[in-house]
Scaffold this motif. Structure first.
Motif, PDB file in Angstrom:
ATOM      1  N   TRP A  67       0.839  -1.192   0.000  1.00 35.56           N
ATOM      2  CA  TRP A  67       0.000   0.000   0.000  1.00 35.56           C
ATOM      3  C   TRP A  67       0.875   1.243   0.000  1.00 35.56           C
ATOM      4  O   TRP A  67       2.011   1.204   0.466  1.00 35.56           O
ATOM      5  CB  TRP A  67      -0.907  -0.013   1.239  1.00 35.56           C
TER       6      TRP A  67
ATOM      7  N   ASP B 164       0.635   3.822   1.874  1.00 35.23           N
ATOM      8  CA  ASP B 164       0.954   4.177   3.259  1.00 35.23           C
ATOM      9  C   ASP B 164      -0.056   3.515   4.197  1.00 35.23           C
ATOM     10  O   ASP B 164      -1.071   2.972   3.767  1.00 35.23           O
ATOM     11  CB  ASP B 164       1.001   5.698   3.471  1.00 35.23           C
ATOM     12  N   GLU B 165       0.236   3.553   5.494  1.00 38.68           N
ATOM     13  CA  GLU B 165      -0.632   2.908   6.474  1.00 38.68           C
ATOM     14  C   GLU B 165      -2.010   3.561   6.571  1.00 38.68           C
ATOM     15  O   GLU B 165      -3.023   2.848   6.629  1.00 38.68           O
ATOM     16  CB  GLU B 165       0.027   2.859   7.851  1.00 38.68           C
ATOM     17  N   PRO B 166      -2.117   4.895   6.624  1.00 40.87           N
ATOM     18  CA  PRO B 166      -3.456   5.487   6.733  1.00 40.87           C
ATOM     19  C   PRO B 166      -4.398   5.062   5.596  1.00 40.87           C
ATOM     20  O   PRO B 166      -5.575   4.786   5.820  1.00 40.87           O
ATOM     21  CB  PRO B 166      -3.201   6.994   6.707  1.00 40.87           C
ATOM     22  N   ARG B 167      -3.874   4.987   4.375  1.00 35.11           N
ATOM     23  CA  ARG B 167      -4.725   4.588   3.241  1.00 35.11           C
ATOM     24  C   ARG B 167      -5.108   3.109   3.342  1.00 35.11           C
ATOM     25  O   ARG B 167      -6.207   2.720   2.976  1.00 35.11           O
ATOM     26  CB  ARG B 167      -4.019   4.872   1.919  1.00 35.11           C
TER      27      ARG B 167
ATOM     28  N   ARG C  19      -5.501   1.490   6.231  1.00 36.11           N
ATOM     29  CA  ARG C  19      -6.496   1.417   7.317  1.00 36.11           C
ATOM     30  C   ARG C  19      -7.860   1.915   6.829  1.00 36.11           C
ATOM     31  O   ARG C  19      -8.899   1.376   7.219  1.00 36.11           O
ATOM     32  CB  ARG C  19      -6.030   2.218   8.532  1.00 36.11           C
ATOM     33  N   GLU C  20      -7.859   2.922   5.987  1.00 36.45           N
ATOM     34  CA  GLU C  20      -9.112   3.416   5.396  1.00 36.45           C
ATOM     35  C   GLU C  20      -9.766   2.308   4.570  1.00 36.45           C
ATOM     36  O   GLU C  20     -10.968   2.063   4.673  1.00 36.45           O
ATOM     37  CB  GLU C  20      -8.808   4.628   4.522  1.00 36.45           C
TER      38      GLU C  20
ATOM     39  N   SER D  33       6.412  -1.686   7.602  1.00 36.92           N
ATOM     40  CA  SER D  33       6.846  -0.659   6.666  1.00 36.92           C
ATOM     41  C   SER D  33       8.100  -1.156   5.969  1.00 36.92           C
ATOM     42  O   SER D  33       9.065  -1.568   6.627  1.00 36.92           O
ATOM     43  CB  SER D  33       7.152   0.649   7.392  1.00 36.92           C
TER      44      SER D  33
END
Length: 103
Positions: free
Chosen positions: A57, A59-62, A64-65, A92
């Motif tokens: 992915w 990044d992590e926020p995307r 988690r979304e 990561s």
């Protein structure tokens, strides 16, 4: 670099081929997400019925979304009947080494 998710899935005996076909059929729920960089399904060479799904992915926020989204809920529901257990780890990517062009 990328945010990587790795799932370890224990698949019920006798439904491995059906699990693989279903994974291919519903996989666009993940790869269709703009934040997804790719995903891979691998069967363990040492443990019967064990599969690994690796997805990268941006990044992590995307990630988690996406994890809370309706497409992911549908994807999980389609694969759940084949599972007898599993786990997830996230990480990561800090370095990547790829082969150089070969002659």
């Amino acid at each position: 670099m990328a945010f990587r998710v790795m799932l370890r899935l224990q698949i019920k005996p006798g439904v491995e081929d059906e699990f693989e076909r279903t994974w291919l059929r519903v996989g666009n729920a993940i790869t269709g997400n703009p934040a997804n960089l790719g995903q891979w399904l691998a069967r363990s060479a040492e443990e019967d019925g064990v599969y690994y799904i690796v997805s990268d992915w941006v990044d992590e926020p995307r990630f988690r979304e996406f994890e809370r989204s309706e497409p992911h809920v549908h994807h999980r529901a389609a694969l759940h009947p084949y599972r007898s257990g599993g786990s997830m780890v996230t990480m990561s990517v800090v370095h990547a080494m790829v082969p150089t062009a070969r002659a």
